[in-house]
Design a protein around this motif. Structure first.
Motif, mmCIF file in Angstrom:
data_model
loop_
_atom_site.group_PDB
_atom_site.id
_atom_site.type_symbol
_atom_site.label_atom_id
_atom_site.label_comp_id
_atom_site.label_asym_id
_atom_site.label_seq_id
_atom_site.Cartn_x
_atom_site.Cartn_y
_atom_site.Cartn_z
ATOM 1 N N SER A 1 40.219 -3.344 85.645
ATOM 2 C CA SER A 1 39.376 -2.588 84.708
ATOM 3 C C SER A 1 39.448 -1.080 84.894
ATOM 4 O O SER A 1 38.945 -0.338 84.058
ATOM 5 C CB SER A 1 37.927 -3.051 84.836
ATOM 6 O OG SER A 1 37.442 -2.755 86.128
ATOM 7 N N LEU B 1 39.408 1.597 81.658
ATOM 8 C CA LEU B 1 38.229 2.474 81.683
ATOM 9 C C LEU B 1 38.652 3.938 81.623
ATOM 10 O O LEU B 1 38.048 4.734 80.891
ATOM 11 C CB LEU B 1 37.417 2.196 82.952
ATOM 12 C CG LEU B 1 36.162 3.026 83.122
ATOM 13 C CD1 LEU B 1 35.171 2.715 82.011
ATOM 14 C CD2 LEU B 1 35.531 2.764 84.475
ATOM 15 N N THR C 1 45.111 -10.179 81.446
ATOM 16 C CA THR C 1 43.869 -10.278 82.206
ATOM 17 C C THR C 1 43.176 -11.613 82.003
ATOM 18 O O THR C 1 42.284 -11.959 82.761
ATOM 19 C CB THR C 1 42.913 -9.130 81.841
ATOM 20 O OG1 THR C 1 42.650 -9.178 80.444
ATOM 21 C CG2 THR C 1 43.489 -7.801 82.223
#
Length: 133
Positions: free
Chosen positions: A121, A125, A63
């Motif tokens: 994300s 999450l 990322t």
């Protein structure tokens, strides 16, 4: 009275979104694959050990690395119409100021980048919500 300066054009924005479709989908797929590998690593690790699990760092770096590679590529794709004389003449013949063309194209690239970061994300999450902590 002076005309109001228009800095955004919806049609130019949509056209730039379409021009960025391939690099955007590739980057989103890379982020999604990294998240899935992270999830798979977490599942395999939890199946082997019962102690506390820390997030693997080898997939987390993706990322950070991918945007440094893909964002310049997306900018090159966004402004690719400037490399061909025919398309450059077409875009600059549109009744849109150059500032508006520039900011609409930048906004399209920014929209793709935000969408990719949301994709990146989602899986971590979900992992955080499901974890037994």
């Amino acid at each position: 009275m002076k005309n109001k300066i228009k800095l955004f054009d919806r049609g130019t924005f949509v056209e730039a979104i379409n021009r960025l479709k391939i690099p955007g989908i590739i980057t989103g797929a890379i982020f999604l694959a990294a998240g899935l590998l992270e999830l798979l690593d977490a599942i395999l690790h939890l199946a082997q050990y019962t102690h506390e699990y820390n997030m693997p760092e080898q997939f987390f770096y993706i990322t950070y690395i991918v945007p440094f590679i893909m964002v310049p590529m997306m900018m090159m794709a966004a402004f690719s119409y400037l490399r061909v004389r025919k398309t450059s003449d077409f875009y600059h013949a549109l009744p849109v100021k150059r500032e508006c063309l520039y900011f609409s194209t930048i906004a399209a690239a920014f929209a793709w980048i935000v969408a990719e970061l949301v994709i990146a994300s989602i899986i971590p999450l979900m992992m955080a919500l499901v974890s037994p902590d």
